[in-house]
Design a protein around this motif. Structure first.
Motif, mmCIF file in Angstrom:
data_model
loop_
_atom_site.group_PDB
_atom_site.id
_atom_site.type_symbol
_atom_site.label_atom_id
_atom_site.label_comp_id
_atom_site.label_asym_id
_atom_site.label_seq_id
_atom_site.Cartn_x
_atom_site.Cartn_y
_atom_site.Cartn_z
ATOM 1 N N LYS A 138 0.823 -1.217 0.000
ATOM 2 C CA LYS A 138 0.000 0.000 0.000
ATOM 3 C C LYS A 138 0.858 1.268 0.000
ATOM 4 O O LYS A 138 0.507 2.281 0.614
ATOM 5 N N GLU A 139 1.990 1.200 -0.713
ATOM 6 C CA GLU A 139 2.840 2.368 -0.876
ATOM 7 C C GLU A 139 3.167 2.518 -2.356
ATOM 8 O O GLU A 139 3.324 1.525 -3.073
ATOM 9 N N ALA A 140 3.245 3.751 -2.826
ATOM 10 C CA ALA A 140 3.588 4.035 -4.217
ATOM 11 C C ALA A 140 4.671 5.107 -4.250
ATOM 12 O O ALA A 140 4.987 5.730 -3.234
ATOM 13 N N THR A 165 9.320 9.134 -27.309
ATOM 14 C CA THR A 165 8.555 10.156 -26.611
ATOM 15 C C THR A 165 9.305 10.484 -25.329
ATOM 16 O O THR A 165 9.565 9.606 -24.502
ATOM 17 N N HIS A 166 9.675 11.742 -25.195
ATOM 18 C CA HIS A 166 10.517 12.186 -24.088
ATOM 19 C C HIS A 166 9.614 12.784 -22.999
ATOM 20 O O HIS A 166 8.975 13.815 -23.222
ATOM 21 N N VAL A 167 9.549 12.125 -21.844
ATOM 22 C CA VAL A 167 8.667 12.564 -20.760
ATOM 23 C C VAL A 167 9.509 12.894 -19.533
ATOM 24 O O VAL A 167 10.248 12.048 -19.031
ATOM 25 N N ARG A 168 9.406 14.132 -19.087
ATOM 26 C CA ARG A 168 10.140 14.577 -17.902
ATOM 27 C C ARG A 168 9.202 14.613 -16.706
ATOM 28 O O ARG A 168 8.083 15.134 -16.788
ATOM 29 N N TYR A 169 9.665 14.073 -15.587
ATOM 30 C CA TYR A 169 8.873 14.015 -14.362
ATOM 31 C C TYR A 169 9.620 14.664 -13.209
ATOM 32 O O TYR A 169 10.836 14.488 -13.063
ATOM 33 N N THR A 170 8.877 15.370 -12.358
ATOM 34 C CA THR A 170 9.367 15.716 -11.031
ATOM 35 C C THR A 170 9.088 14.539 -10.117
ATOM 36 O O THR A 170 7.981 13.973 -10.142
ATOM 37 N N VAL A 171 10.064 14.160 -9.314
ATOM 38 C CA VAL A 171 9.892 13.041 -8.391
ATOM 39 C C VAL A 171 9.295 13.571 -7.095
ATOM 40 O O VAL A 171 9.905 14.390 -6.400
ATOM 41 N N ASN A 172 8.096 13.116 -6.778
ATOM 42 C CA ASN A 172 7.419 13.567 -5.556
ATOM 43 C C ASN A 172 7.712 12.679 -4.356
ATOM 44 O O ASN A 172 7.490 13.084 -3.219
ATOM 45 N N GLY A 173 8.183 11.468 -4.604
ATOM 46 C CA GLY A 173 8.551 10.579 -3.497
ATOM 47 C C GLY A 173 7.478 9.580 -3.140
ATOM 48 O O GLY A 173 6.475 9.410 -3.836
ATOM 49 N N ARG A 174 7.699 8.917 -2.039
ATOM 50 C CA ARG A 174 6.812 7.843 -1.592
ATOM 51 C C ARG A 174 5.519 8.404 -1.004
ATOM 52 O O ARG A 174 5.525 9.454 -0.364
ATOM 53 N N ALA A 175 4.445 7.675 -1.207
ATOM 54 C CA ALA A 175 3.143 8.090 -0.674
ATOM 55 C C ALA A 175 2.305 6.853 -0.406
ATOM 56 O O ALA A 175 2.435 5.828 -1.094
#
Length: 235
Positions: A189-191, A206-216
């Motif tokens: 139950k963690e993502a 396809t180039h996709v940039r993400y900000t890493v928000n961390g565990r939740a």
């Protein structure tokens, strides 16, 4: 502000190379290499990549612009020992980084100084130390985690990555070395949450940039319960 970034080419099913090479025979003839070269094919004809390696020719394209942008943003690199050892001869006397590289390893080695501003410092006291040393050397620019995939995953797992860019290639490998796998060791139950900040389409990737928000935590929503749905409690 210095960010810790990583970028990886992956297939539609999430692999960055074919099945791990066992060490028997010629790596260039292995399934790992075949998958890797297919996934990174979009890079080969890009002018920015060829210029960095000292090759003539190449296309000035969106793919080339993205590669040039990535190199320009990096003030220092963090790299795994397997990648550093594998690239030492092919990269030659002037590797493409033109910046300090900090190699995460368990085996000591003297700093290797190359032409063009590239040096390889071998860090034996862990990933966090390598990242901090790279931050200090980056002079305000980004720290780029150059790979391989296992190191990128470990940096992500440790919560040290700020930004991840995936170059998603329109091919299915079916098996191989997966970037985002159980090695992240997410709890039940963690993502791990990401926010897409840029998407660039080309025929090759396809180039996709993400900000890493961390565990939740994964929290159950109320779908199907009728709560808050007009008319759910009857007329």
């Amino acid at each position: 502000m210095t960010k810790v970034t990583a970028q990886m080419s992956v297939s539609l099913d999430g692999y960055y190379a074919g099945p791990l090479y066992s060490g028997d025979g010629n790596w260039m003839e292995s399934a790992e290499a075949a998958g890797f070269f297919r996934i990174t094919r979009w890079v080969i004809d890009a002018m920015a990549w060829r210029e960095r390696l000292g090759f003539a020719g190449g296309e000035r394209s969106t793919n080339s612009d993205i590669i040039a942008e990535t190199f320009e943003a990096a003030g220092a690199y963090v790299m795994g020992r397997r990648m550093a050892d594998g690239g030492e001869l092919p990269w030659g006397e002037e590797p493409p980084f033109h910046a300090p590289v900090f190699v995460v390893t368990h085996r000591t080695r003297e700093t290797l100084v190359r032409q063009g501003g590239t040096s390889f410092t071998y860090v034996t006291d862990g990933i966090a130390s390598a990242v901090e040393q790279a931050r200090a050397a980056a002079k305000g620019k980004n720290v780029a985690v150059a790979g391989g995939g296992s190191l990128v995953r470990q940096v992500l797992k440790a919560g040290l990555l700020d930004e991840l860019e995936l170059h998603i290639v329109p091919v299915v490998l079916g098996a191989g070395m997966r970037l985002l796998d159980a090695g992240l060791e997410l709890a039940d139950k963690e993502a791990m949450e990401f926010t897409p900040t840029r998407v660039v389409h080309t025929p090759e990737a396809t180039h996709v940039r993400y900000t890493v928000n961390g565990r939740a935590a994964l929290v159950l929503d109320d779908r199907g319960s009728g709560a808050g749905v007009p008319g759910a409690d009857g007329p």
